[in-house]
Design an enzyme around this catalytic site. Sequence first.
Site, PDB file in Angstrom:
ATOM      1  CE1 TYR A  56      -2.264 -42.667  -0.259  1.00 14.84           C
ATOM      2  CE2 TYR A  56      -1.365 -44.531  -1.478  1.00 14.84           C
ATOM      3  CZ  TYR A  56      -1.585 -43.170  -1.350  1.00 14.84           C
ATOM      4  OH  TYR A  56      -1.129 -42.314  -2.320  1.00 14.84           O
ATOM      5  CG  ASN A  98       5.164  -4.243  11.307  1.00 17.16           C
ATOM      6  OD1 ASN A  98       5.592  -3.978  10.199  1.00 17.16           O
ATOM      7  ND2 ASN A  98       4.126  -3.623  11.837  1.00 17.16           N
ATOM      8  CB  SER A 111     -10.074 -56.752   6.031  1.00 16.70           C
ATOM      9  OG  SER A 111     -11.320 -56.228   6.392  1.00 16.70           O
ATOM     10  NE  ARG A 139       9.434  -4.011  13.744  1.00  8.60           N
ATOM     11  CZ  ARG A 139       8.234  -3.481  13.992  1.00  8.60           C
ATOM     12  NH1 ARG A 139       7.610  -3.765  15.114  1.00  8.60           N
ATOM     13  NH2 ARG A 139       7.656  -2.689  13.125  1.00  8.60           N
ATOM     14  CE  LYS A 182       6.319  -6.541   6.797  1.00  7.61           C
ATOM     15  NZ  LYS A 182       6.303  -5.418   7.740  1.00  7.61           N
ATOM     16  N   GLY A 190      12.473   4.734   2.335  1.00  7.50           N
ATOM     17  CA  GLY A 190      11.228   5.239   2.910  1.00  7.50           C
ATOM     18  C   GLY A 190      10.043   5.088   1.974  1.00  7.50           C
TER      19      GLY A 190
HETATM   20  C1  UD1 Z   1       4.120   3.945   7.914  1.00 10.76           C
HETATM   21  C2  UD1 Z   1       3.613   5.389   7.933  1.00 10.76           C
HETATM   22  C3  UD1 Z   1       2.888   5.660   9.254  1.00 10.76           C
HETATM   23  C4  UD1 Z   1       1.771   4.670   9.442  1.00 10.76           C
HETATM   24  C5  UD1 Z   1       2.303   3.247   9.352  1.00 10.76           C
HETATM   25  C6  UD1 Z   1       1.162   2.260   9.335  1.00 10.76           C
HETATM   26  C7  UD1 Z   1       5.227   6.658   6.638  1.00 10.76           C
HETATM   27  C8  UD1 Z   1       6.382   7.586   6.701  1.00 10.76           C
HETATM   28  N1  UD1 Z   1       4.737   6.272   7.798  1.00 10.76           N
HETATM   29  O1  UD1 Z   1       5.114   3.846   8.919  1.00 10.76           O
HETATM   30  O2  UD1 Z   1       2.362   6.971   9.257  1.00 10.76           O
HETATM   31  O3  UD1 Z   1       1.145   4.880  10.679  1.00 10.76           O
HETATM   32  O4  UD1 Z   1       3.052   3.054   8.138  1.00 10.76           O
HETATM   33  O5  UD1 Z   1       1.650   0.943   9.259  1.00 10.76           O
HETATM   34  O6  UD1 Z   1       4.772   6.318   5.555  1.00 10.76           O
HETATM   35  N2  UD1 Z   1       8.186   0.208   2.313  1.00 10.76           N
HETATM   36  C9  UD1 Z   1       8.810   0.179   1.087  1.00 10.76           C
HETATM   37  N3  UD1 Z   1       9.979   0.856   0.917  1.00 10.76           N
HETATM   38  C10 UD1 Z   1      10.541   1.586   1.898  1.00 10.76           C
HETATM   39  C11 UD1 Z   1       9.909   1.609   3.157  1.00 10.76           C
HETATM   40  C12 UD1 Z   1       8.735   0.925   3.326  1.00 10.76           C
HETATM   41  O7  UD1 Z   1       8.307  -0.463   0.152  1.00 10.76           O
HETATM   42  O8  UD1 Z   1      11.599   2.175   1.652  1.00 10.76           O
HETATM   43  C13 UD1 Z   1       6.920  -0.527   2.505  1.00 10.76           C
HETATM   44  C14 UD1 Z   1       7.028  -1.620   3.554  1.00 10.76           C
HETATM   45  O9  UD1 Z   1       7.340  -2.847   2.945  1.00 10.76           O
HETATM   46  C15 UD1 Z   1       5.628  -1.643   4.139  1.00 10.76           C
HETATM   47  C16 UD1 Z   1       5.151  -0.190   3.986  1.00 10.76           C
HETATM   48  O10 UD1 Z   1       5.961   0.378   2.988  1.00 10.76           O
HETATM   49  O11 UD1 Z   1       4.748  -2.462   3.410  1.00 10.76           O
HETATM   50  C17 UD1 Z   1       5.243   0.611   5.287  1.00 10.76           C
HETATM   51  O12 UD1 Z   1       6.574   0.689   5.677  1.00 10.76           O
HETATM   52  P1  UD1 Z   1       7.016   0.741   7.203  1.00 10.76           P
HETATM   53  O13 UD1 Z   1       8.495   0.875   7.241  1.00 10.76           O
HETATM   54  O14 UD1 Z   1       6.412  -0.393   7.936  1.00 10.76           O
HETATM   55  O15 UD1 Z   1       6.366   2.125   7.654  1.00 10.76           O
HETATM   56  P2  UD1 Z   1       6.088   2.574   9.134  1.00 10.76           P
HETATM   57  O16 UD1 Z   1       7.322   3.112   9.732  1.00 10.76           O
HETATM   58  O17 UD1 Z   1       5.362   1.524   9.854  1.00 10.76           O
HETATM   59 MG    MG Z   2       5.040  -0.682   9.499  1.00 13.12          MG
END
Ligand code: UD1
Ligand code: MG
Length: 448
Positions: free
Chosen positions: A348, A226, A387, A15, A22, A79
């Site tokens: 300068y 984000n 100058s 995003r 990011k 995740g």
């Molecule tokens: C997550 C939380 C949510 C919370 C929110 C706050 C989970 C399932 N959900 O959701 O409850 O309210 O953050 O911002 O945890 N990342 C990885 N690897 C991955 C996925 C993510 O390193 O496979 C890192 C991202 O770079 C980021 C962080 O984890 O720094 C959060 O990931 P993001 O995908 O933004 O989670 P949300 O869906 O926002």
């Molecule tokens: Mg997030």
Amino acid sequence: MTVSTIILAAGKGTRMKSPTPKILHKIGGKYLISFGVDLAKAIKSKETIVVVGDENEQATKEALSGKKVKFCIQRSQLGTGDAVKIALKGFNIKSKYTLILYGDTPFIKNNTIKKMIIKAETGFEFIFLGFQAKKKNSYGKFKIGPKGTLMDIIEKNEPGYNFANNLSNSGILLARSSIIADLIQKIKNNNSKGEYYLTDIVKLAAKYGHSSTYVQCKEDECIGVNSQSELSIAEKKFQDDFREKLMASGVSMQSPETCFFSFDTTIKSGCVIEPYVIFDVGVKIQSSTVIKSYSYIQGAHIGQFCQIGPFARLRPSTRLSNEVKVGNFVEVKNSILSPKTKANHLSYIGDAKLGKNTNVGAGTIFCNYDGKNKHFTDVGDNVFIGSNASLIAPLKIGDGSIVAAGSAINRDVPSESLAISRPLQQNKIGIGGKIMLKLQKVADKFKR
Ligand code: UD1
Ligand code: MG
């Protein structure tokens, strides 16, 4: 009691719509990811593990070079639960607690983590950080049980998700290391996104007889980045907080909202910052100095009672002693200006050392670059540079010397000498008048 930290930073950050990862965008001149790394250091984390995606690995390593961190690669972003699992598998964490931070959540306070540790010490295995959101958001929501226990965290688009009156999950988690290492293996991805949700650990903990709770902090501490728009909101918060801190420490600003600072800017009390001044990284200013409007300062150390600007540009490795004046349209780079030395207009000064009480006349240029190499100019104490002089480096000008206005100087000047280097002036008596007459005749002809 020991803590190890895992910073999740493998997300693609799509995003942001930017070729820059990011977590390598900056707030107050500091990488987003560095905020988490510095927080881990502040809480004396035993080790800090950063989880990155393979496409960001090299750039992140470079950005964090010099910091004490370990890296771990998550090849597919399956995740937050998967990211933590990979980190725990890669490193055998021996600390009592494991702290999970996000690489894109820069404002979590040291004190908040301490509160989470205190809560953990009362006997909880998992402590999440939550906040009460003013507006509707899409964060995970806490489901709270009796005596402040946490029963579940429900993600958006999952059954039971409900915004109303529920605390939002910041994502930050403090967990008992031995327990999370075991439970993380059991997280499944049977949800709407097909991802391994770290937040599912709460339900699993309850199932296996462990307890979870939460600590609440202010919403603005949990600001996440984000998108470019959220980056600008985070930058605004950083700047507002920084300005408040400076003013509380005795720095005057007529129009603080027009001045911008970097994370490492230090300005002592009694300084006055006029409107529209920008401080890039690496600036230190001693007390009672005035920075006038529209100046841009980077990597400069400035003494007491100096006057800088308006419209001054100070570049890296500039060192100004006390009572130095650098005026309008003057650029200084990699140079030392000793006490009471002045360069007030249109100059300068690069790769030079100027002694005490020396005056640099308007329009003086330190010619430091020959097209291939940079050369040094050494100017003594009590020197007067007229100058529009060009000082062609390498060059040494001795104490108490004078350089005549308009001179191009390329040979060393001994102390107390007058250096003059310009064509001799000739006055041709009567010729000026004749030329004027001729020009007038031509002008009259064209008018007719
Ligand atoms: C997550 C939380 C949510 C919370 C929110 C706050 C989970 C399932 N959900 O959701 O409850 O309210 O953050 O911002 O945890 N990342 C990885 N690897 C991955 C996925 C993510 O390193 O496979 C890192 C991202 O770079 C980021 C962080 O984890 O720094 C959060 O990931 P993001 O995908 O933004 O989670 P949300 O869906 O926002
Ligand atoms: Mg997030």
